[in-house]
Enzyme design. Sequence first.
Site, PDB file in Angstrom:
ATOM      1  N   HIS A  63       0.817  -1.218   0.000  1.00  0.00           N
ATOM      2  CA  HIS A  63       0.000   0.000   0.000  1.00  0.00           C
ATOM      3  C   HIS A  63       0.851   1.269   0.000  1.00  0.00           C
ATOM      4  CE1 HIS A  63       0.446  -0.160   4.523  1.00  0.00           C
ATOM      5  NE2 HIS A  63       0.479   1.143   4.367  1.00  0.00           N
ATOM      6  N   ASP A  84       0.187  -7.620   1.451  1.00  0.00           N
ATOM      7  CA  ASP A  84       0.618  -6.213   1.568  1.00  0.00           C
ATOM      8  C   ASP A  84       2.141  -6.103   1.606  1.00  0.00           C
ATOM      9  OD1 ASP A  84       0.242  -3.491   1.589  1.00  0.00           O
ATOM     10  OD2 ASP A  84      -0.047  -3.353   3.750  1.00  0.00           O
ATOM     11  N   ASN A 142       5.217   4.943   9.165  1.00  0.00           N
ATOM     12  CA  ASN A 142       6.023   3.802   9.593  1.00  0.00           C
ATOM     13  C   ASN A 142       5.791   2.582   8.704  1.00  0.00           C
ATOM     14  OD1 ASN A 142       6.101   4.982  12.754  1.00  0.00           O
ATOM     15  ND2 ASN A 142       7.830   3.739  12.117  1.00  0.00           N
ATOM     16  N   SER A 143       4.735   2.595   7.916  1.00  0.00           N
ATOM     17  CA  SER A 143       4.408   1.444   7.074  1.00  0.00           C
ATOM     18  C   SER A 143       5.591   1.049   6.209  1.00  0.00           C
ATOM     19  CB  SER A 143       3.210   1.758   6.181  1.00  0.00           C
ATOM     20  OG  SER A 143       2.037   1.913   6.940  1.00  0.00           O
ATOM     21  N   THR A 147       3.132  -2.531   9.442  1.00  0.00           N
ATOM     22  CA  THR A 147       2.150  -2.348   8.374  1.00  0.00           C
ATOM     23  C   THR A 147       0.884  -1.611   8.765  1.00  0.00           C
ATOM     24  OG1 THR A 147       0.985  -3.534   6.601  1.00  0.00           O
ATOM     25  CG2 THR A 147       0.963  -4.554   8.777  1.00  0.00           C
ATOM     26  N   ALA A 148       0.452  -1.649  10.028  1.00  0.00           N
ATOM     27  CA  ALA A 148      -0.844  -1.045  10.355  1.00  0.00           C
ATOM     28  C   ALA A 148      -0.920  -0.730  11.830  1.00  0.00           C
ATOM     29  CB  ALA A 148      -1.991  -1.994   9.977  1.00  0.00           C
ATOM     30  N   LEU A 193      -4.052   0.181  15.017  1.00  0.00           N
ATOM     31  CA  LEU A 193      -5.444   0.301  15.409  1.00  0.00           C
ATOM     32  C   LEU A 193      -5.593   1.669  16.049  1.00  0.00           C
ATOM     33  CD1 LEU A 193      -8.105  -1.266  15.511  1.00  0.00           C
ATOM     34  CD2 LEU A 193      -7.491  -2.011  17.816  1.00  0.00           C
ATOM     35  N   ALA A 194      -6.281   2.578  15.359  1.00  0.00           N
ATOM     36  CA  ALA A 194      -6.327   3.977  15.806  1.00  0.00           C
ATOM     37  C   ALA A 194      -7.730   4.517  15.626  1.00  0.00           C
ATOM     38  CB  ALA A 194      -5.325   4.818  15.030  1.00  0.00           C
ATOM     39  N   GLY A 207      -8.404 -26.678  -2.059  1.00  0.00           N
ATOM     40  CA  GLY A 207      -9.799 -27.007  -2.347  1.00  0.00           C
ATOM     41  C   GLY A 207     -10.594 -27.422  -1.132  1.00  0.00           C
ATOM     42  N   ILE A 208     -10.319 -26.799   0.027  1.00  0.00           N
ATOM     43  CA  ILE A 208     -11.080 -27.111   1.228  1.00  0.00           C
ATOM     44  C   ILE A 208     -11.542 -25.823   1.897  1.00  0.00           C
ATOM     45  CG2 ILE A 208      -9.982 -29.331   1.728  1.00  0.00           C
ATOM     46  CD1 ILE A 208      -8.179 -27.897   3.736  1.00  0.00           C
TER      47      ILE A 208
END
Length: 449
Positions: free
Chosen positions: A104, A134, A207-208, A224-225, A227-228, A264-265
């Site tokens: 990203h 990502d 920082n990503s 990468t991410a 929580l904000a 395939g499950i």
Amino acid sequence: MMAKTILTLLALLLTAAPVQAQLPAAIDGEPLPTLAPMLERTVPAVVNVATRALVVEPVSPLFDDPFFRRFFDLPSRQRERIRQGLGSGVVVDARQGLILTNNHVIQRADEIVVTLHDGRRYDAEVIGADRETDIALIRIDAEGLQALPFADSDALRVGDFVVAIGNPFGLGQTVTSGIVSALGRSGLGIEGFEDFIQTDASINPGNSGGALVNLRGELVGINTAILARGGGNIGIGFAIPINMARQVQEHLITDGVVTRGQLGIAVQDLTPDLAQAFSLQVSSGAVVTRVEPGSPADRAGLRSGDVVLETGGRPVRNATDLRNRIGLLRVGTEVRLRILRNGREQSVVARIEAPQRQELDGASIDARLGGAQFARMLQHDGEPRIVISAVEPRSVAARAGLREGDVVLSINRREVSELEDIRAAAQAGRGGLLLNIQRGDGAFFLMLQ
């Protein structure tokens, strides 16, 4: 006599050289703890990544009306602007100039400029990128680079000290420290394949793509991410484990893309209730809920109700863990699964195959879908979905707002999971086409008249 003494003391204070307050080098013979020596080795391997892209924005449909265009002297229907972005990256191969970052950070960028710790700037080329994890791999032609050594992220434990290095808010190289707060975080809707390291080391916008390192200066993850909820850091950040990033890197170096196969499950977590219902004595694993007919799993003999305990000799924690491992295997790879069936352990071997794609031209369904290709594909949960596999530029579908990668959940309020469902649902409408689209971690309705 007293006055003379006071004047003498004042003179001594005014003429004395200032003494700088310093921390002692050691206390009780022990040196003070510091991360400085480790950071002096690692910080030069973390770079700043700046991107520029030309974005074409549509404007009001009134711009298509010749009367309005002539009467109001309106400009072109499309408006262009420059979009800029900032992120971070980690040098992982100094000789080849290879840098890991987030997809990203560089996605749809027309220009990528890498700035090194010493201020040197280089244009970067994209080797490959993978939207599902990502992860992106870029390259610069530079001498004197310094790369970070890899750690084994599978050996991380909750409570281990870690350091995040990156370029938050475009300020330049910044270092924050904390601990590993949790491991194996998933279900966040951030990426297709999620197995995050959670940390309270401050990770902020910019920082990503930066480095998460241990106290030895080894790379354990790619930041990468966050929580904000309020838009700032609240002490919950996520990094992609370096073991996962390395597998993606190998795909990108070899092929430029990650070509995923399928087993395939469909699977779900082995919960305590399910373990009791199946009379099992195990507490971790993935329960097979459905086997796709004719799939590699079907030919290998897997059945609904089997509990997958190991893949390739490594224990399976849950359904997400199994999906992540299968999703990173190359097409043609043989994988040995240790399963539990009716209380007995056994092994099966399956060969990962390319997903079977059945496609349908949108124009054959309805003229308002012209230019879009619809494909039936198995998603990460093993369930079939209808995905828009391609959209021709400036086509009817493109102007309507459809994009490649969109998942079509329903048409005219009828759920669709097979290609034959699309035509029946489209014919059930009265005038318009109401599509429920899932795009990334969001969903919306789109009405086509």
